[in-house]
Design a protein around this motif. Structure first.
Motif, PDB file in Angstrom:
ATOM      1  N   THR A  27       0.818  -1.211   0.000  1.00  0.00           N
ATOM      2  CA  THR A  27       0.000   0.000   0.000  1.00  0.00           C
ATOM      3  C   THR A  27       0.847   1.254   0.000  1.00  0.00           C
ATOM      4  N   PHE A  28       1.997   1.181  -0.637  1.00  0.00           N
ATOM      5  CA  PHE A  28       2.935   2.306  -0.641  1.00  0.00           C
ATOM      6  C   PHE A  28       2.276   3.577  -1.139  1.00  0.00           C
ATOM      7  N   THR A  29       1.422   3.459  -2.140  1.00  0.00           N
ATOM      8  CA  THR A  29       0.825   4.642  -2.746  1.00  0.00           C
ATOM      9  C   THR A  29      -0.103   5.386  -1.798  1.00  0.00           C
ATOM     10  N   THR A  30      -0.512   4.758  -0.726  1.00  0.00           N
ATOM     11  CA  THR A  30      -1.437   5.406   0.211  1.00  0.00           C
ATOM     12  C   THR A  30      -0.719   6.134   1.336  1.00  0.00           C
ATOM     13  N   TYR A  31       0.616   6.065   1.356  1.00  0.00           N
ATOM     14  CA  TYR A  31       1.376   6.678   2.436  1.00  0.00           C
ATOM     15  C   TYR A  31       1.872   8.060   2.058  1.00  0.00           C
ATOM     16  N   ALA A  32       1.776   8.962   3.005  1.00  0.00           N
ATOM     17  CA  ALA A  32       2.537  10.198   2.923  1.00  0.00           C
ATOM     18  C   ALA A  32       3.938   9.893   3.438  1.00  0.00           C
ATOM     19  N   LEU A  33       4.918  10.529   2.861  1.00  0.00           N
ATOM     20  CA  LEU A  33       6.312  10.209   3.168  1.00  0.00           C
ATOM     21  C   LEU A  33       7.085  11.459   3.556  1.00  0.00           C
ATOM     22  N   GLY A  34       8.058  11.262   4.406  1.00  0.00           N
ATOM     23  CA  GLY A  34       8.862  12.392   4.834  1.00  0.00           C
ATOM     24  C   GLY A  34      10.301  12.014   5.080  1.00  0.00           C
ATOM     25  N   TRP A  35      11.137  13.030   5.104  1.00  0.00           N
ATOM     26  CA  TRP A  35      12.528  12.898   5.520  1.00  0.00           C
ATOM     27  C   TRP A  35      12.759  13.826   6.708  1.00  0.00           C
ATOM     28  N   PHE A  36      13.450  13.296   7.680  1.00  0.00           N
ATOM     29  CA  PHE A  36      13.865  14.062   8.851  1.00  0.00           C
ATOM     30  C   PHE A  36      15.371  13.872   9.012  1.00  0.00           C
ATOM     31  N   ARG A  37      15.975  14.703   9.863  1.00  0.00           N
ATOM     32  CA  ARG A  37      17.393  14.533  10.137  1.00  0.00           C
ATOM     33  C   ARG A  37      17.684  14.879  11.588  1.00  0.00           C
ATOM     34  N   GLN A  38      18.752  14.299  12.086  1.00  0.00           N
ATOM     35  CA  GLN A  38      19.147  14.538  13.464  1.00  0.00           C
ATOM     36  C   GLN A  38      20.658  14.686  13.539  1.00  0.00           C
ATOM     37  N   ALA A  39      21.085  15.876  13.927  1.00  0.00           N
ATOM     38  CA  ALA A  39      22.498  16.146  14.123  1.00  0.00           C
ATOM     39  C   ALA A  39      22.867  15.812  15.569  1.00  0.00           C
ATOM     40  N   PRO A  40      24.131  15.559  15.842  1.00  0.00           N
ATOM     41  CA  PRO A  40      24.545  15.214  17.205  1.00  0.00           C
ATOM     42  C   PRO A  40      24.132  16.280  18.213  1.00  0.00           C
ATOM     43  N   GLY A  41      23.494  15.852  19.289  1.00  0.00           N
ATOM     44  CA  GLY A  41      23.095  16.765  20.334  1.00  0.00           C
ATOM     45  C   GLY A  41      21.870  17.612  20.027  1.00  0.00           C
ATOM     46  N   LYS A  42      21.234  17.324  18.903  1.00  0.00           N
ATOM     47  CA  LYS A  42      20.066  18.123  18.513  1.00  0.00           C
ATOM     48  C   LYS A  42      18.834  17.244  18.363  1.00  0.00           C
ATOM     49  N   GLU A  43      17.692  17.903  18.352  1.00  0.00           N
ATOM     50  CA  GLU A  43      16.442  17.199  18.133  1.00  0.00           C
ATOM     51  C   GLU A  43      16.324  16.767  16.671  1.00  0.00           C
ATOM     52  N   ARG A  44      15.554  15.705  16.454  1.00  0.00           N
ATOM     53  CA  ARG A  44      15.263  15.307  15.078  1.00  0.00           C
ATOM     54  C   ARG A  44      14.365  16.377  14.467  1.00  0.00           C
ATOM     55  N   GLU A  45      14.708  16.815  13.253  1.00  0.00           N
ATOM     56  CA  GLU A  45      13.971  17.905  12.629  1.00  0.00           C
ATOM     57  C   GLU A  45      13.460  17.524  11.252  1.00  0.00           C
ATOM     58  N   PHE A  46      12.384  18.165  10.881  1.00  0.00           N
ATOM     59  CA  PHE A  46      11.754  17.943   9.588  1.00  0.00           C
ATOM     60  C   PHE A  46      12.639  18.472   8.463  1.00  0.00           C
ATOM     61  N   VAL A  47      12.651  17.731   7.342  1.00  0.00           N
ATOM     62  CA  VAL A  47      13.386  18.154   6.155  1.00  0.00           C
ATOM     63  C   VAL A  47      12.440  18.325   4.969  1.00  0.00           C
ATOM     64  N   ALA A  48      11.663  17.276   4.661  1.00  0.00           N
ATOM     65  CA  ALA A  48      10.809  17.332   3.472  1.00  0.00           C
ATOM     66  C   ALA A  48       9.657  16.344   3.600  1.00  0.00           C
ATOM     67  N   HIS A  49       8.587  16.641   2.860  1.00  0.00           N
ATOM     68  CA  HIS A  49       7.376  15.824   2.891  1.00  0.00           C
ATOM     69  C   HIS A  49       6.799  15.730   1.488  1.00  0.00           C
ATOM     70  N   ILE A  50       6.209  14.562   1.182  1.00  0.00           N
ATOM     71  CA  ILE A  50       5.512  14.423  -0.080  1.00  0.00           C
ATOM     72  C   ILE A  50       4.231  13.644   0.132  1.00  0.00           C
ATOM     73  N   SER A  51       3.152  14.224  -0.324  1.00  0.00           N
ATOM     74  CA  SER A  51       1.859  13.546  -0.385  1.00  0.00           C
ATOM     75  C   SER A  51       1.146  14.123  -1.597  1.00  0.00           C
ATOM     76  N   TRP A  52       0.074  14.894  -1.365  1.00  0.00           N
ATOM     77  CA  TRP A  52      -0.563  15.585  -2.487  1.00  0.00           C
ATOM     78  C   TRP A  52       0.335  16.708  -2.997  1.00  0.00           C
ATOM     79  N   ALA A  53       1.194  17.188  -2.140  1.00  0.00           N
ATOM     80  CA  ALA A  53       2.108  18.278  -2.458  1.00  0.00           C
ATOM     81  C   ALA A  53       3.435  18.008  -1.752  1.00  0.00           C
ATOM     82  N   THR A  54       4.395  18.841  -2.052  1.00  0.00           N
ATOM     83  CA  THR A  54       5.682  18.727  -1.372  1.00  0.00           C
ATOM     84  C   THR A  54       5.910  19.946  -0.478  1.00  0.00           C
ATOM     85  N   TYR A  55       6.575  19.707   0.631  1.00  0.00           N
ATOM     86  CA  TYR A  55       6.901  20.767   1.578  1.00  0.00           C
ATOM     87  C   TYR A  55       8.344  20.569   2.036  1.00  0.00           C
TER      88      TYR A  55
END
Length: 122
Positions: A27-55
């Motif tokens: 059911t891959f096509t039904t998922y919204a997908l994202g990328w996050f990143r985490q640098a040492p000593g920092k919180e995991r942060e949002f990078v990019a998202h794709i569903s109906w649109a990209t952010y």
């Protein structure tokens, strides 16, 4: 769904990398997908998202591009003009709802890959 990220590595500032994340499941096509990143000593942060649109996070807008190939159950993150501050472990994530609501929130995504290290040298 299980996610497997790859494509990280060591690159000089100004260089490019393309991360890939392959997902299991039918059911891959039904998922919204994202990328996050985490640098040492920092919180995991949002990078990019794709569903109906990209952010994108403001810090990567114009340099990174998220895309997906539903036939290959794969989401990509093309990263250009890399900077030392992009150094982090990058995680792909999937949300069971094909929606962009709260696209930048970690809580939206129920499935996470194992992460791939990106190191940008100055």
């Amino acid at each position: 769904v299980q996610l497997q990220a790859s494509g990280g590595g060591l690159v000089q500032a100004g260089g490019s990398l393309r991360l890939s994340c392959i997902a299991s499941g039918r059911t891959f096509t039904t998922y919204a997908l994202g990328w996050f990143r985490q640098a040492p000593g920092k919180e995991r942060e949002f990078v990019a998202h794709i569903s109906w649109a990209t952010y994108y996070a403001d810090s990567v807008k114009g340099r990174f591009t998220i895309s997906r190939d539903n036939a290959k159950n794969t989401v990509y993150l093309q990263m250009n003009s890399l900077k030392p501050e992009d150094t982090a472990v990058y995680y792909c994530a999937a949300a069971g709802s094909f929606s962009s609501v709260n696209y930048d929130s970690k809580g939206k995504y129920g499935y996470w890959g194992q992460g791939t290290q990106v190191t940008v040298s100055s």
